[in-house]
Design a protein around this motif. Sequence first.
Motif, mmCIF file in Angstrom:
data_model
loop_
_atom_site.group_PDB
_atom_site.id
_atom_site.type_symbol
_atom_site.label_atom_id
_atom_site.label_comp_id
_atom_site.label_asym_id
_atom_site.label_seq_id
_atom_site.Cartn_x
_atom_site.Cartn_y
_atom_site.Cartn_z
ATOM 1 N N UNK A 176 33.934 54.497 45.854
ATOM 2 C CA UNK A 176 34.580 53.180 45.942
ATOM 3 C C UNK A 176 34.548 52.650 47.361
ATOM 4 N N UNK A 177 34.780 53.536 48.326
ATOM 5 C CA UNK A 177 34.761 53.111 49.724
ATOM 6 C C UNK A 177 33.366 52.652 50.134
ATOM 7 N N UNK A 178 32.352 53.380 49.714
ATOM 8 C CA UNK A 178 30.983 53.026 50.068
ATOM 9 C C UNK A 178 30.563 51.706 49.438
ATOM 10 N N UNK A 179 30.836 51.540 48.144
ATOM 11 C CA UNK A 179 30.396 50.340 47.446
ATOM 12 C C UNK A 179 31.315 49.149 47.680
ATOM 13 N N UNK A 180 32.551 49.405 48.081
ATOM 14 C CA UNK A 180 33.495 48.309 48.255
ATOM 15 C C UNK A 180 34.102 47.858 46.947
ATOM 16 N N UNK A 181 34.188 48.757 45.969
ATOM 17 C CA UNK A 181 34.776 48.445 44.665
ATOM 18 C C UNK A 181 36.248 48.817 44.657
ATOM 19 N N UNK A 182 36.991 48.206 43.701
ATOM 20 C CA UNK A 182 38.414 48.540 43.591
ATOM 21 C C UNK A 182 38.616 49.605 42.516
ATOM 22 N N UNK A 194 18.438 49.776 45.495
ATOM 23 C CA UNK A 194 17.873 49.296 46.762
ATOM 24 C C UNK A 194 18.903 48.613 47.649
ATOM 25 N N UNK A 195 19.882 47.942 47.045
ATOM 26 C CA UNK A 195 20.835 47.201 47.879
ATOM 27 C C UNK A 195 21.680 48.151 48.735
ATOM 28 N N UNK A 196 21.768 49.429 48.336
ATOM 29 C CA UNK A 196 22.451 50.408 49.174
ATOM 30 C C UNK A 196 21.539 50.892 50.289
ATOM 31 N N UNK A 197 20.298 51.118 49.979
ATOM 32 C CA UNK A 197 19.328 51.594 50.978
ATOM 33 C C UNK A 197 19.052 50.527 52.023
ATOM 34 N N UNK A 223 30.612 43.278 53.425
ATOM 35 C CA UNK A 223 31.147 42.280 52.493
ATOM 36 C C UNK A 223 30.120 41.911 51.428
ATOM 37 N N UNK A 224 28.844 41.823 51.815
ATOM 38 C CA UNK A 224 27.799 41.505 50.837
ATOM 39 C C UNK A 224 27.582 42.668 49.874
ATOM 40 N N UNK A 225 27.611 43.893 50.399
ATOM 41 C CA UNK A 225 27.455 45.058 49.532
ATOM 42 C C UNK A 225 28.606 45.134 48.522
#
Length: 368
Positions: free
Chosen positions: A124-130, A252-255, A261-263
């Motif tokens: 969650x921290x990496x992706x920015x999800x709740x 790819x959006x992680x790499x 904020x965009x991620x």
Amino acid sequence: MKWKVLINTSKSKCIHFRPSRQTRSNYKFNLGLEEIDTVESYKYLGVIFQEHCKFDNTANTLSTVARRAFGSVISKLYILKEFGFKTFMKLYEACVVPITDYGAAIWGYKSHNSLEMIENRAMRFLLGDHRFTSLLGMSGDSGSIPCTQRRRIKMFQLWNRLLSLDDDRLTKKVFENDFCCATSNKNWCADMKVLFEKLNLSDYYTNKLSININVVKSKMWTYVAESWHVKLSNSPKLRTYAVFKNEFKTENYLVFNLPRNERSILAQFRCGVLPLRVETGRFIGEKLEDRTCQMCAHNCIEDEKHFILSCSLYSDLRQYWFNEATSDLQSSQMQDNDRLIYLMNNLPRRCAKFLTRAFLRPRNKLFN
């Protein structure tokens, strides 16, 4: 007396390992003239052995230490402001995983919520999800093997180690005894038998053969990917996600190391938790057909497809960020699903920038 070793009887304890339905032995054990206490659990080299052969206390103790280590990692990343996927994974695998997987070759067969929560928090921290984000979606985007399966790989490593020991070693004798009793008792070898069967490697277990760990990792990856596909097909929450996500891998959006904020916006959009009306309407009990977009006159349900492909409020942003693909996207031969697949898989950077700016526009419109 043979080696003249002095033993501290105050630190020596006796445990009767047994099933929970069986009562503790009444035998008393002495070391010289000193009686050794019988206890419920004992910590040895960082692993807590419990009399009913459960390792929940070990997992809870490790999770407490791992949470502190992960908190330290987070504090360092906040100082960096921006960080990439590889940076995060390197720090996590170097600082946290050695703690959560300590001694896992012994106790790693079962899953433990206290340890899984740390890995879920890390994703969650990496992706920015709740916290309401589907774990299935996050694991699919990160493309990482679940922590339980990672610990089971260590069990295979221990299997190879035990097979290589000399027959006169006490550890090897215990292993041989467990192997003979695996069909009637629930022990470590019985767990290994289940793992070999799940990975279609039963011959290695039956013949007590060493196995190449790379083969195990490959088989484990295939097993995880197949299980993920089955769960995804049965998840109504991720119905849009399943349209453009068909392979268990790191996206790819992680790499690409997008800004945080965009991620975060792109990850929420992909996992179906971006606060569109198709999602927020659930919170107040609205019917699906009533969750229409209030930002345009199309009278369509405000779901992910409408937001990124159709809503007139974002036409200029859509034209600007997807100008290279506009003719393809407007082609009458492309259905909405095809357009969504094209954008998510081929233009993740542009999708992230479009979503970030489009997400703020309704707020600006309402407040201005």
